[in-house]
Motif scaffolding. Structure first.
Motif, PDB file in Angstrom:
ATOM      1  N   ARG A 210       0.808  -1.203   0.000  1.00  0.00           N
ATOM      2  CA  ARG A 210       0.000   0.000   0.000  1.00  0.00           C
ATOM      3  C   ARG A 210       0.856   1.273   0.000  1.00  0.00           C
ATOM      4  O   ARG A 210       0.329   2.374   0.030  1.00  0.00           O
ATOM      5  CB  ARG A 210      -0.917   0.001   1.223  1.00  0.00           C
ATOM      6  CG  ARG A 210      -2.036  -1.025   1.098  1.00  0.00           C
ATOM      7  CD  ARG A 210      -2.502  -1.523   2.441  1.00  0.00           C
ATOM      8  NE  ARG A 210      -3.696  -2.345   2.280  1.00  0.00           N
ATOM      9  CZ  ARG A 210      -3.722  -3.583   1.780  1.00  0.00           C
ATOM     10  NH1 ARG A 210      -2.579  -4.142   1.404  1.00  0.00           N
ATOM     11  NH2 ARG A 210      -4.842  -4.257   1.650  1.00  0.00           N
ATOM     12  N   ALA A 211       2.169   1.103  -0.001  1.00  0.00           N
ATOM     13  CA  ALA A 211       3.067   2.257   0.033  1.00  0.00           C
ATOM     14  C   ALA A 211       3.073   2.962  -1.312  1.00  0.00           C
ATOM     15  O   ALA A 211       3.090   2.319  -2.369  1.00  0.00           O
ATOM     16  CB  ALA A 211       4.480   1.808   0.403  1.00  0.00           C
ATOM     17  N   THR A 212       3.080   4.284  -1.280  1.00  0.00           N
ATOM     18  CA  THR A 212       3.133   5.075  -2.507  1.00  0.00           C
ATOM     19  C   THR A 212       4.417   5.895  -2.600  1.00  0.00           C
ATOM     20  O   THR A 212       4.639   6.568  -3.606  1.00  0.00           O
ATOM     21  CB  THR A 212       1.929   6.037  -2.576  1.00  0.00           C
ATOM     22  OG1 THR A 212       1.978   6.937  -1.461  1.00  0.00           O
ATOM     23  CG2 THR A 212       0.621   5.271  -2.554  1.00  0.00           C
ATOM     24  N   GLY A 213       5.247   5.873  -1.563  1.00  0.00           N
ATOM     25  CA  GLY A 213       6.455   6.676  -1.550  1.00  0.00           C
ATOM     26  C   GLY A 213       7.561   6.095  -2.398  1.00  0.00           C
ATOM     27  O   GLY A 213       7.643   4.877  -2.593  1.00  0.00           O
ATOM     28  N   ASP A 214       8.426   6.954  -2.898  1.00  0.00           N
ATOM     29  CA  ASP A 214       9.637   6.498  -3.577  1.00  0.00           C
ATOM     30  C   ASP A 214      10.625   5.927  -2.563  1.00  0.00           C
ATOM     31  O   ASP A 214      11.406   5.039  -2.887  1.00  0.00           O
ATOM     32  CB  ASP A 214      10.292   7.665  -4.325  1.00  0.00           C
ATOM     33  CG  ASP A 214       9.334   8.311  -5.314  1.00  0.00           C
ATOM     34  OD1 ASP A 214       8.846   7.601  -6.207  1.00  0.00           O
ATOM     35  OD2 ASP A 214       9.074   9.522  -5.191  1.00  0.00           O
ATOM     36  N   LEU A 215      10.586   6.476  -1.363  1.00  0.00           N
ATOM     37  CA  LEU A 215      11.416   5.992  -0.262  1.00  0.00           C
ATOM     38  C   LEU A 215      10.510   5.467   0.840  1.00  0.00           C
ATOM     39  O   LEU A 215       9.391   5.958   1.033  1.00  0.00           O
ATOM     40  CB  LEU A 215      12.313   7.108   0.283  1.00  0.00           C
ATOM     41  CG  LEU A 215      13.237   7.813  -0.707  1.00  0.00           C
ATOM     42  CD1 LEU A 215      14.097   8.842   0.019  1.00  0.00           C
ATOM     43  CD2 LEU A 215      14.126   6.816  -1.436  1.00  0.00           C
ATOM     44  N   VAL A 216      11.033   4.487   1.569  1.00  0.00           N
ATOM     45  CA  VAL A 216      10.275   3.852   2.659  1.00  0.00           C
ATOM     46  C   VAL A 216      11.157   3.812   3.889  1.00  0.00           C
ATOM     47  O   VAL A 216      12.347   3.476   3.798  1.00  0.00           O
ATOM     48  CB  VAL A 216       9.847   2.411   2.271  1.00  0.00           C
ATOM     49  CG1 VAL A 216       9.214   1.699   3.463  1.00  0.00           C
ATOM     50  CG2 VAL A 216       8.881   2.437   1.100  1.00  0.00           C
ATOM     51  N   VAL A 217      10.572   4.153   5.035  1.00  0.00           N
ATOM     52  CA  VAL A 217      11.298   4.036   6.291  1.00  0.00           C
ATOM     53  C   VAL A 217      10.420   3.299   7.297  1.00  0.00           C
ATOM     54  O   VAL A 217       9.196   3.441   7.281  1.00  0.00           O
ATOM     55  CB  VAL A 217      11.726   5.420   6.839  1.00  0.00           C
ATOM     56  CG1 VAL A 217      10.523   6.294   7.122  1.00  0.00           C
ATOM     57  CG2 VAL A 217      12.577   5.272   8.097  1.00  0.00           C
ATOM     58  N   VAL A 218      11.056   2.534   8.164  1.00  0.00           N
ATOM     59  CA  VAL A 218      10.357   1.813   9.225  1.00  0.00           C
ATOM     60  C   VAL A 218      10.642   2.506  10.551  1.00  0.00           C
ATOM     61  O   VAL A 218      11.802   2.770  10.889  1.00  0.00           O
ATOM     62  CB  VAL A 218      10.827   0.341   9.296  1.00  0.00           C
ATOM     63  CG1 VAL A 218      10.138  -0.379  10.461  1.00  0.00           C
ATOM     64  CG2 VAL A 218      10.545  -0.374   7.993  1.00  0.00           C
ATOM     65  N   TYR A 219       9.578   2.803  11.288  1.00  0.00           N
ATOM     66  CA  TYR A 219       9.709   3.300  12.657  1.00  0.00           C
ATOM     67  C   TYR A 219       8.908   2.399  13.588  1.00  0.00           C
ATOM     68  O   TYR A 219       7.839   1.901  13.210  1.00  0.00           O
ATOM     69  CB  TYR A 219       9.206   4.741  12.789  1.00  0.00           C
ATOM     70  CG  TYR A 219      10.122   5.774  12.179  1.00  0.00           C
ATOM     71  CD1 TYR A 219      11.449   5.853  12.565  1.00  0.00           C
ATOM     72  CD2 TYR A 219       9.655   6.681  11.229  1.00  0.00           C
ATOM     73  CE1 TYR A 219      12.303   6.800  11.997  1.00  0.00           C
ATOM     74  CE2 TYR A 219      10.493   7.629  10.675  1.00  0.00           C
ATOM     75  CZ  TYR A 219      11.812   7.681  11.052  1.00  0.00           C
ATOM     76  OH  TYR A 219      12.659   8.619  10.497  1.00  0.00           O
ATOM     77  N   ASP A 220       9.423   2.214  14.795  1.00  0.00           N
ATOM     78  CA  ASP A 220       8.692   1.484  15.814  1.00  0.00           C
ATOM     79  C   ASP A 220       7.792   2.434  16.588  1.00  0.00           C
ATOM     80  O   ASP A 220       7.948   3.666  16.535  1.00  0.00           O
ATOM     81  CB  ASP A 220       9.652   0.778  16.770  1.00  0.00           C
ATOM     82  CG  ASP A 220      10.273  -0.474  16.150  1.00  0.00           C
ATOM     83  OD1 ASP A 220       9.723  -0.964  15.143  1.00  0.00           O
ATOM     84  OD2 ASP A 220      11.304  -0.946  16.661  1.00  0.00           O
ATOM     85  N   ALA A 221       6.877   1.853  17.355  1.00  0.00           N
ATOM     86  CA  ALA A 221       5.854   2.658  18.011  1.00  0.00           C
ATOM     87  C   ALA A 221       6.434   3.615  19.037  1.00  0.00           C
ATOM     88  O   ALA A 221       5.870   4.683  19.294  1.00  0.00           O
ATOM     89  CB  ALA A 221       4.826   1.745  18.672  1.00  0.00           C
ATOM     90  N   GLU A 222       7.562   3.264  19.655  1.00  0.00           N
ATOM     91  CA  GLU A 222       8.129   4.103  20.711  1.00  0.00           C
ATOM     92  C   GLU A 222       9.165   5.090  20.188  1.00  0.00           C
ATOM     93  O   GLU A 222       9.773   5.829  20.966  1.00  0.00           O
ATOM     94  CB  GLU A 222       8.766   3.235  21.799  1.00  0.00           C
ATOM     95  CG  GLU A 222      10.144   2.676  21.487  1.00  0.00           C
ATOM     96  CD  GLU A 222      10.140   1.420  20.633  1.00  0.00           C
ATOM     97  OE1 GLU A 222      11.169   0.731  20.597  1.00  0.00           O
ATOM     98  OE2 GLU A 222       9.088   1.137  20.013  1.00  0.00           O
ATOM     99  N   ASP A 223       9.384   5.141  18.881  1.00  0.00           N
ATOM    100  CA  ASP A 223      10.483   5.924  18.311  1.00  0.00           C
ATOM    101  C   ASP A 223      10.231   7.433  18.364  1.00  0.00           C
ATOM    102  O   ASP A 223       9.101   7.902  18.181  1.00  0.00           O
ATOM    103  CB  ASP A 223      10.721   5.526  16.859  1.00  0.00           C
ATOM    104  CG  ASP A 223      11.439   4.197  16.737  1.00  0.00           C
ATOM    105  OD1 ASP A 223      11.855   3.654  17.770  1.00  0.00           O
ATOM    106  OD2 ASP A 223      11.579   3.716  15.602  1.00  0.00           O
ATOM    107  N   VAL A 224      11.325   8.163  18.567  1.00  0.00           N
ATOM    108  CA  VAL A 224      11.325   9.620  18.458  1.00  0.00           C
ATOM    109  C   VAL A 224      12.475  10.002  17.529  1.00  0.00           C
ATOM    110  O   VAL A 224      13.601  10.247  17.968  1.00  0.00           O
ATOM    111  CB  VAL A 224      11.502  10.306  19.831  1.00  0.00           C
ATOM    112  CG1 VAL A 224      11.377  11.826  19.679  1.00  0.00           C
ATOM    113  CG2 VAL A 224      10.494   9.779  20.840  1.00  0.00           C
ATOM    114  N   PRO A 225      12.227  10.039  16.211  1.00  0.00           N
ATOM    115  CA  PRO A 225      13.311  10.403  15.279  1.00  0.00           C
ATOM    116  C   PRO A 225      13.583  11.897  15.319  1.00  0.00           C
ATOM    117  O   PRO A 225      12.693  12.704  15.572  1.00  0.00           O
ATOM    118  CB  PRO A 225      12.750   9.978  13.916  1.00  0.00           C
ATOM    119  CG  PRO A 225      11.265  10.031  14.079  1.00  0.00           C
ATOM    120  CD  PRO A 225      10.980   9.684  15.512  1.00  0.00           C
ATOM    121  N   GLU A 226      14.833  12.265  15.054  1.00  0.00           N
ATOM    122  CA  GLU A 226      15.153  13.679  14.932  1.00  0.00           C
ATOM    123  C   GLU A 226      14.378  14.263  13.749  1.00  0.00           C
ATOM    124  O   GLU A 226      14.242  13.610  12.707  1.00  0.00           O
ATOM    125  CB  GLU A 226      16.663  13.863  14.763  1.00  0.00           C
ATOM    126  CG  GLU A 226      17.420  13.498  16.035  1.00  0.00           C
ATOM    127  CD  GLU A 226      18.913  13.747  15.937  1.00  0.00           C
ATOM    128  OE1 GLU A 226      19.419  13.831  14.800  1.00  0.00           O
ATOM    129  OE2 GLU A 226      19.564  13.852  16.990  1.00  0.00           O
TER     130      GLU A 226
END
Length: 507
Positions: A210-226
């Protein structure tokens, strides 16, 4: 293997229902069944030799089954010769692990910090690509609001951002929490139908369709990315045509909570700030972390996505990327997470990680010659040092103490007739042990100092005790590999308000 589809049509299917609550797509039974079958069986059908759907091949099963009784028989017949043989076999892999740590220590302490791979391309702006964030949640009702807050802080144009919250059909509590939480318009919900194996990679494969992005990233539920992580990763990927993944650095928010979280923080800092960048510099395979992996979607699809039968799908995917000729770079951007604060939670998580590394090693050693041909002999050797060395050291480490205790209690276990070779092996083995401790502790001190967390350095002195706990998890993982290879022991997370967060030093 690549999945060819109309991106515009896919976007309509997913986001075309934005008028409904929380962008939940309409039910399409035939598509759901097809996507679920693809999520579970695609890799196993197309490349069965790369799937952990069969835990081990026949020759591996026979080897693993016969090894313990063979060692027991040898011990009963000639214990001293068995100890000598095992010590001699372990000298080289343990020395290589020490050498890798020493290289990481050198690069971290004395390497140039004035120039990074990202700085090469920061002055060359590119059009921002569409990005899809895959965020699997299971039994995470308590941290949904924290997650939405962290995702909302990401600095990226909303019109070029697709965020998919991936929920399990059976997880009614998390689904209820998500529906009760206000979500931005570019956030959609994907509900994965119930099925086996119920693992994170299965959910990721399902949502990837179902992804439409050219790039894909995985984050977990507890993540706080910069906040600027997506922008920086996209620039690095655009400038590197052979790049298969950008791995952001992971670190922990609650490092000072207790002894266990301090050890976990040291371990994470060593791995993501020191060891993985060293593997990148040495052009060795980089086993990915389970989150903050940024992929060109086309590359991810070409290698078959994630293996739903591997409980550390990230490490396995890193090796498959290397076998396909893609490279991995480490991004100097941090994603912050919660470290397990109780021994029970930590043990389950570490068991799963080590079991997955064992699965990954067995998969890629089914046909060693072919793996060596795919990787090249240098990278193949690096696979043995890193993955084989980590597994072996975790299993063997406590036996050093057992042998030393036995010798103190009963005298030398070796035969009275010593010879020069056995003495040399003993000296080299003890030297390896000492250097292993020294290099590990020194690397831990240097790593946390680089994060501005000098207070953690004193805790690095107790890392050998922590390694004994890792050995306990390794034997638990070995037991599960034999009897419950696909069980996924969930790591429980708490709302961030439930624990005291430390100051977050810069990456």
């Amino acid at each position: 293997m690549p999945l060819q589809r109309d991106a515009a049509a896919a976007r309509t299917n997913i986001l075309g229902t934005s008028h409904s609550p929380h962008n939940v797509p309409a039910w399409d039974g035939s598509r759901e069944r097809g996507d679920l079958d693809h999520a579970v069986n695609s890799l196993r059908r197309s490349h069965p030799e790369l799937s952990a759907g069969e835990a081990a091949w026949r020759w591996q099963k026979w080897t693993l089954a016969l090894l313990p009784p063979a060692c027991l028989a040898a011990a009963l017949i000639a214990l001293d010769q068995l100890i000598f043989a095992l010590a001699a076999l372990l000298v080289l892999p343990f020395f290589c692990v020490v050498a890798l740590r020493t290289a990481a220590l050198w690069h971290t302490a004395f390497g140039s910090k004035s120039h990074t791979a990202e700085q090469d391309i920061e002055t060359h702006p590119v059009e921002l690509p569409r990005y899809t964030l895959l965020v699997p949640l299971y039994d995470e009702a308590g941290i949904v609001r924290d997650l939405v807050s962290a995702l909302s802080a990401i600095d990226y144009p909303a019109e070029r951002l697709q965020i998919l919250l991936i929920l399990e059909e059976t997880d009614t509590a998390t689904r209820r929490a998500v529906t009760e939480t206000p979500l931005p318009d570019h956030v959609s919900i994907v509900v994965v139908p119930d099925g086996k194996p119920r693992t994170k990679p299965r959910a990721l494969n399902y949502a990837l369709r179902r992804a439409t992005g050219d790039l894909v990233v995985v984050y977990d539920a507890e993540d706080v990315p910069e906040p600027d992580q997506l922008r920086r990763a996209s620039r690095l990927i655009a400038a590197s045509p052979h790049l298969g993944c950008v791995q952001a650095r992971l670190n922990v928010l609650n490092a000072e909570e207790n002894w266990l979280t301090r050890q976990f923080a040291i371990e994470y800092t060593v791995l993501f700030d020191c060891l993985l960048p060293t593997l990148q510099r040495l052009a060795l395979p980089v086993p990915l972390g389970g989150t903050s992996n940024h992929f060109p979607r086309a590359v991810l699809e070409e290698v078959g996505g994630w293996d739903p039968f591997n409980v550390t799908e990230d490490a396995d995917l890193g090796i498959r990327l290397a076998r396909s000729g893609s490279t991995v770079k480490v991004l100097t951007s941090t994603t912050w997470e919660e470290a397990p604060a109780t021994f029970r939670t930590w043990l389950k998580q570490r068991t799963r990680w080590l079991k997955g590394w064992m699965q990954t090693y067995l998969v890629h050693m089914r046909n060693p010659v072919r793996t060596a041909r795919d990787l090249g002999w240098l990278q193949f050797f690096g696979l043995q040092v890193l993955m084989g060395g980590v597994i072996l050291s975790a299993l063997v480490h406590p036996w050093f103490y057992a042998v030393m205790a036995a010798e103190l209690a009963f005298g030398p276990l070796s035969a009275p007739h010593h010879h020069t070779l056995s003495d040399a092996v003993k000296v080299i083995g003890l030297t390896n042990l000492v250097l292993g401790y020294v290099s590990g502790v020194a690397l831990g001190c240097v790593a946390v100092a680089g994060r501005g967390r000098q207070r953690l350095a004193i805790s690095a002195l107790l890392m050998p005790v922590y390694w004994l706990l890792v050995s306990l998890a390794a034997y638990r993982a070995l037991f599960q590999l034999a009897f419950t290879p696909y069980i996924w022991e969930k790591t429980q997370h708490r709302p961030r308000a439930a624990f005291t967060t430390t100051n977050r030093p810069s990456a």
